[in-house]
Design a protein around this motif. Structure first.
Motif, mmCIF file in Angstrom:
data_model
loop_
_atom_site.group_PDB
_atom_site.id
_atom_site.type_symbol
_atom_site.label_atom_id
_atom_site.label_comp_id
_atom_site.label_asym_id
_atom_site.label_seq_id
_atom_site.Cartn_x
_atom_site.Cartn_y
_atom_site.Cartn_z
ATOM 1 N N LYS A 34 0.832 -1.202 0.000
ATOM 2 C CA LYS A 34 0.000 0.000 0.000
ATOM 3 C C LYS A 34 0.868 1.255 0.000
ATOM 4 N N LEU A 35 1.935 1.221 0.804
ATOM 5 C CA LEU A 35 2.813 2.385 0.875
ATOM 6 C C LEU A 35 3.521 2.610 -0.458
ATOM 7 N N LYS A 85 0.935 13.200 7.576
ATOM 8 C CA LYS A 85 0.374 12.173 8.461
ATOM 9 C C LYS A 85 -1.073 11.832 8.113
ATOM 10 N N ASN A 86 -1.875 12.879 7.822
ATOM 11 C CA ASN A 86 -3.297 12.600 7.563
ATOM 12 C C ASN A 86 -3.501 11.749 6.315
ATOM 13 N N MET A 97 -4.817 6.247 4.222
ATOM 14 C CA MET A 97 -4.401 5.025 3.528
ATOM 15 C C MET A 97 -4.477 3.795 4.419
ATOM 16 N N LEU A 98 -4.055 3.923 5.662
ATOM 17 C CA LEU A 98 -3.837 2.751 6.502
ATOM 18 C C LEU A 98 -4.702 2.712 7.756
ATOM 19 N N SER A 134 0.295 5.308 13.975
ATOM 20 C CA SER A 134 1.478 4.864 14.738
ATOM 21 C C SER A 134 2.677 4.676 13.824
ATOM 22 N N LEU A 135 2.436 4.154 12.622
ATOM 23 C CA LEU A 135 3.563 3.948 11.710
ATOM 24 C C LEU A 135 4.250 5.268 11.372
#
Length: 393
Positions: free
Chosen positions: A191-192, A208-209, A214-215, A221-222
Motif C-alpha cells: 500500500k505504501l 500524516k493525515n 491510507m492505513l 502509529s507507523l
DNA sequence: AGAAAGCGTCTCCCCCAA
DNA sequence: CTAGTTGGGGGAGACGCT
C-alpha cells in the motif's frame, strides 16, 4: 519521546533462536546451514534458519520445499518447541537478574526497562552472561523507547549491540526500506509503495493525515514510528487474550469424520492448556482452510465461559458442520477467546451438566499426566441423547 | 508458477441500544 | 417521527512474527 521518563529501553533478541539452540546442542551442525521448520516430510514453512542458511536466500516463512531447492545441503530439523521454551526460560531468568521490568514479546524477544544511562552497560552484561552460561548469541538494542530499541537491535544483528539516540533517526533509520519498520508486513508495504513510499524517511516526511487515510489507525502509529516517536509502555504482565491450535493436514482431507477427529484432538489440547492456566473463555472459534487456500473463521460467543473439552468440542463441531462447505480441507483449527480468569473457581455458576463436563475433563487431564497422552480417548460422535440434553443448557 | 505453519493480536464492519 | 451519534459487543478476516 521516551516511553518512561528517565528510563532506557532494551530490546534483547536471540539470534536465529531455534537454529542456534540446535547448533549449540549438536556441534556437528555448527558452521552449517540449519533450517528449522515443519516436519520435513509434511507441508510446512521455515520457522528459523541459521545465518549460514540465510546466505542462500532462505528466510523464515518460506515453504520448506523452496528452502530445499535453495539450499539442499542444509540440515533440516523439526521444531522442538518444548525444548526451545525451556531454553527461553533460562534466558529470561538471566534478564531477571538485571531488572524486574521485563516485557516478554515472544519466545526469543523481550523489552527491558532500566534506569537512565544503565541501558548500554546492562545490555553488554546480559549478552556476555547469555553467551557464557547458555552458549547462545543474542543481540541487543538500546534507546529511549521500544521502537528505537527494536530498530537498534535490528541494526546490531547478528550477535551485536547498538545504542540509538533520537537524533540518530534521520541518519540511521530513514535510509531503510519501510518494511524494516515493525508493523509493516507485505500488505502494508504494498500500500505504501503505491503512494511512492519506499523508505522510512519518505514515510516520516509524508503528510500524516494522508497516511491515516491510507492505513487507518495503524497509519498513525507507523508515521510516528518513522519519526522515532513511540509512547508505548513496558507491559510486564499481559494476560493472554486467546488460546488456539490449528493443524495443516499432510494431505488435503475429504473425509468429514477425519476432519472432526482432528478438530477433537485440537480441542482437547486447547482445553488442557486453558485448564492448566486456570482460564475459561466465552468465545469458541473454528478455522477452516480449504484446498484452494481460502480460509474462513466462524465463531460463537456463549453466555458463560467454558473450559471443558466436551463443551468446547460440541460448539466447534456444530460450527464446523454448518460451515465446512465442500471438501477438500487443508487445515482445521479451534480457538477459545474472551478469556476470563475469575470464573474458573466459581463452581456455583455452572449447570450440573457443565459441572460434570468440567470434572470429566479434569479427570482425563490427570490420567493423561500420569499415563500419557494416549491413555484415554474420547468418542468423536455425540449420541443423540447427549446432544439433546446439552441443548437445554 | 507453485507453494504456502502455527501461533496470536488488531482492525474493520455491523448491529443494537440509548 | 426520523436521522444521526456513540459506545459496546460480536463476528470475520487481515496482518505480523518466528
Amino acid at each position: 519521546m521516551s516511553a518512561i521518563k528517565g528510563h532506557e529501553i532494551l530490546l534483547c533478541d536471540l539470534d536465529a533462536f531455534f537454529a542456534s539452540v540446535e547448533q549449540r546442542d549438536h556441534p556437528e551442525y555448527r558452521e552449517k546451514p540449519v533450517i528449522v521448520g515443519g516436519r520435513p516430510d509434511q507441508r510446512g514453512v521455515v520457522a528459523a534458519c541459521s545465518y549460514e542458511a540465510r546466505k542462500y536466500g532462505v528466510h523464515s516463512g518460506m515453504p520448506i520445499s523452496r528452502a530445499e531447492k535453495l539450499c539442499p545441503d542444509a540440515v533440516f530439523l523439526p521444531v522442538d518447541i518444548e525444548r526451545y521454551r525451556c531454553v527461553s526460560a533460562e534466558v529470561f531468568a538471566i534478564y531477571e537478574r538485571f531488572t524486574a521490568q521485563i516485557e516478554k514479546v515472544s519466545i526469543d524477544e523481550a523489552y527491558l526497562a532500566l534506569p537512565a544511562e544503565k541501558g548500554f552497560e546492562t545490555a553488554r552484561k546480559i549478552r556476555k552472561t547469555v553467551k557464557q552460561e547458555l552458549g547462545l548469541p543474542i543481540s541487543a538494542g538500546v534507546s529511549v523507547n521500544k521502537l528505537l530499541a527494536k530498530m537498534a537491535c535490528e541494526l546490531a544483528k547478528p550477535d551485536g549491540i547498538k545504542m540509538l539516540r533520537p537524533e540518530d533517526v534521520p541518519k540511521e533509520i530513514w535510509r531503510l526500506p519501510v518494511k524494516e519498520l515493525p508493523g509493516v508486513g507485505p500488505h502494508t508495504e504494498k500500500k505504501l509503495k503505491q503512494a511512492g513510499i519506499k523508505t522510512i524517511g519518505q514515510l516520516a516526511k509524508f503528510p500524516k493525515n494522508r497516511i491515516i487515510k491510507m492505513l487507518g489507525s495503524v497509519g498513525e502509529s507507523l508515521h510516528e514510528f518513522a519519526n522515532g516517536i513511540d509512547t508505548r509502555e513496558i507491559e510486564t504482565e499481559q494476560e493472554p487474550k486467546s488460546i488456539g491450535e490449528e493443524t495443516t493436514f499432510p494431505k488435503d482431507v475429504y473425509d468429514r469424520e477425519k476432519a472432526l477427529t482432528t478438530l477433537l484432538k485440537l480441542t482437547e489440547q486447547v482445553g488442557y492448556r486453558l485448564r492448566r492456566k486456570k482460564l475459561m473463555g466465552r468465545t469458541v472459534t473454528i478455522k477452516i482452510r480449504f484446498g484452494d487456500f481460502r480460509t474462513i473463521t466462524r465463531s460463537r460467543t456463549l453466555e458463560e465461559a467454558v473450559d471443558a473439552d466436551g463443551t468446547i468440542y460440541r460448539i466447534a463441531r456444530e460450527l464446523f458442520l454448518s460451515n465446512c462447505g465442500k471438501p477438500p480441507w487443508r487445515l482445521v483449527g479451534v480457538q477459545v477467546s474472551n478469556l476470563d480468569k475469575g470464573s474458573y473457581e466459581q463452581v456455583s455458576l455452572f449447570s450440573s451438566i457443565e459441572k460434570k463436563e468440567r470434572q470429566l475433563s479434569k479427570v482425563i487431564d490427570e490420567i493423561r499426566e500420569r499415563y500419557g497422552r494416549d491413555a484415554v480417548k474420547r468418542a468423536t460422535l455425540i449420541s443423540r441423547k447427549e446432544s439433546s440434553e446439552q441443548k437445554r443448557l
